[in-house]
Design a protein around this motif. Structure first.
Motif, short mmCIF file in Angstrom:
data_model
loop_
_atom_site.label_atom_id
_atom_site.label_comp_id
_atom_site.label_asym_id
_atom_site.label_seq_id
_atom_site.Cartn_x
_atom_site.Cartn_y
_atom_site.Cartn_z
N LYS A 125 0.85 -1.20 0.00
CA LYS A 125 0.00 0.00 0.00
C LYS A 125 0.87 1.25 0.00
N ASP A 126 1.92 1.23 0.85
CA ASP A 126 2.83 2.38 0.92
C ASP A 126 3.41 2.71 -0.46
N LEU A 127 3.80 1.68 -1.20
CA LEU A 127 4.42 1.89 -2.50
C LEU A 127 3.45 2.41 -3.54
N LEU A 128 2.16 2.19 -3.33
CA LEU A 128 1.15 2.65 -4.28
C LEU A 128 0.72 4.10 -4.02
N ILE A 129 1.06 4.62 -2.86
CA ILE A 129 0.68 5.99 -2.49
C ILE A 129 1.65 6.97 -3.14
N SER A 131 1.90 10.34 -2.67
CA SER A 131 2.37 11.44 -1.84
C SER A 131 3.50 10.98 -0.91
N PRO A 132 4.69 11.57 -1.04
CA PRO A 132 5.79 11.24 -0.12
C PRO A 132 5.40 11.50 1.35
N ARG A 133 4.65 12.59 1.58
CA ARG A 133 4.23 12.90 2.96
C ARG A 133 3.38 11.76 3.54
N GLU A 134 2.43 11.27 2.76
CA GLU A 134 1.55 10.20 3.26
C GLU A 134 2.35 8.91 3.50
N ARG A 135 3.27 8.58 2.60
CA ARG A 135 4.12 7.39 2.81
C ARG A 135 4.91 7.53 4.11
N PHE A 136 5.50 8.72 4.28
CA PHE A 136 6.27 9.00 5.49
C PHE A 136 5.41 8.86 6.75
N GLU A 137 4.23 9.46 6.74
CA GLU A 137 3.35 9.44 7.92
C GLU A 137 2.87 8.02 8.24
N ARG A 138 2.57 7.23 7.21
CA ARG A 138 2.12 5.85 7.43
C ARG A 138 3.23 5.02 8.10
N VAL A 139 4.44 5.16 7.59
CA VAL A 139 5.56 4.38 8.14
C VAL A 139 5.92 4.88 9.53
N ARG A 160 11.11 5.38 -1.09
CA ARG A 160 11.19 5.77 -2.50
C ARG A 160 11.11 7.29 -2.66
N MET A 161 11.99 7.96 -1.90
CA MET A 161 12.09 9.42 -2.00
C MET A 161 13.55 9.81 -1.79
N SER A 162 13.88 11.03 -2.09
CA SER A 162 15.26 11.49 -1.89
C SER A 162 15.50 11.75 -0.40
N PRO A 163 16.76 11.67 0.03
CA PRO A 163 17.07 12.01 1.44
C PRO A 163 16.66 13.43 1.79
N GLU A 164 16.73 14.34 0.81
CA GLU A 164 16.34 15.74 1.05
C GLU A 164 14.84 15.84 1.34
N THR A 165 14.04 15.10 0.56
CA THR A 165 12.59 15.11 0.79
C THR A 165 12.27 14.55 2.17
N LEU A 166 12.93 13.46 2.54
CA LEU A 166 12.71 12.88 3.87
C LEU A 166 13.08 13.89 4.95
N SER A 167 14.20 14.56 4.79
CA SER A 167 14.64 15.55 5.77
C SER A 167 13.60 16.66 5.93
N ARG A 168 13.07 17.15 4.82
CA ARG A 168 12.02 18.20 4.88
C ARG A 168 10.79 17.69 5.60
N LEU A 169 10.38 16.46 5.29
CA LEU A 169 9.18 15.90 5.94
C LEU A 169 9.40 15.73 7.45
N LYS A 170 10.56 15.31 7.85
CA LYS A 170 10.85 15.14 9.28
C LYS A 170 10.83 16.48 10.02
N LYS A 171 11.25 17.53 9.36
CA LYS A 171 11.29 18.86 9.99
C LYS A 171 9.90 19.47 10.13
N SER A 172 8.98 19.12 9.20
CA SER A 172 7.66 19.78 9.20
C SER A 172 6.67 19.13 10.13
#
Length: 172
Positions: A125-129, A131-139, A160-172
């Protein structure tokens, strides 16, 4: 559940793995099941020179290249230590003798397999979503310990996102 297995009388061999050391390499057959006493591991495959992380294991988890373990055939999956890890290893033969020795042990194994199937469905399910934000929040909701145990570059690959995208999501 895992505590029961550790106290079952099953023969466990303890082994230390250095960071980046492999427990299983591509093309090999996994004839062992692993319990992580401490540390963290990843299961991944390489496709067209890009790693694709499929699963993580950390302190207190069991991990195995399940496709190979169940089929007895070689697998493209690798198991590698992310950091120095202490692992207990049991052979498939000994493990199967234990689970076949009684109905309660067989139920235990079925529970493990059912749990793995449900986890895999969540992963799909995560891989089918999109939105990087939604994948991040689910995990994050499902496995908050992951973010304590595993470096961001591996989590980003898994999501399945860049380290930069993950870093932004963790900060927000």
């Amino acid at each position: 559940m895992v505590d029961k297995l550790l106290q079952s009388g099953l023969h466990w061999e303890k082994k230390e793995f250095r960071r980046n050391e492999f427990l299983k390499i591509p093309g090999s057959t996994d004839t062992h099941i692993y319990f992580i006493e401490n540390g963290s591991l990843r299961i991944f495959m390489t496709d067209e020179k890009e790693e694709r992380i499929i699963r993580f294991g950390y302190t207190g988890n069991m991990i195995v290249s399940l496709d190979s373990f169940l089929s007895g055939k070689p697998s493209d999956l690798c198991i590698q230590a992310i950091k120095r890890s202490s692992v207990k290893i049991a052979s498939k033969k000994d493990f199967y003798e234990l689970i076949c020795s009684g109905e309660e042990n067989m139920k235990f194994w079925i529970n493990i397999l059912e749990d793995v199937v449900l986890q895999q469905l969540e992963r799909e399910k995560d891989l089918l979503i999109h939105s990087p934000r939604e994948r991040f929040e689910r995990v994050l909701k499902r496995s908050p310990q992951l973010f304590q145990e595993v470096p961001n570059k591996y989590i980003a690959n898994y999501l399945r996102m860049s380290p930069e995208t993950l870093s932004r999501l963790k900060k927000s």
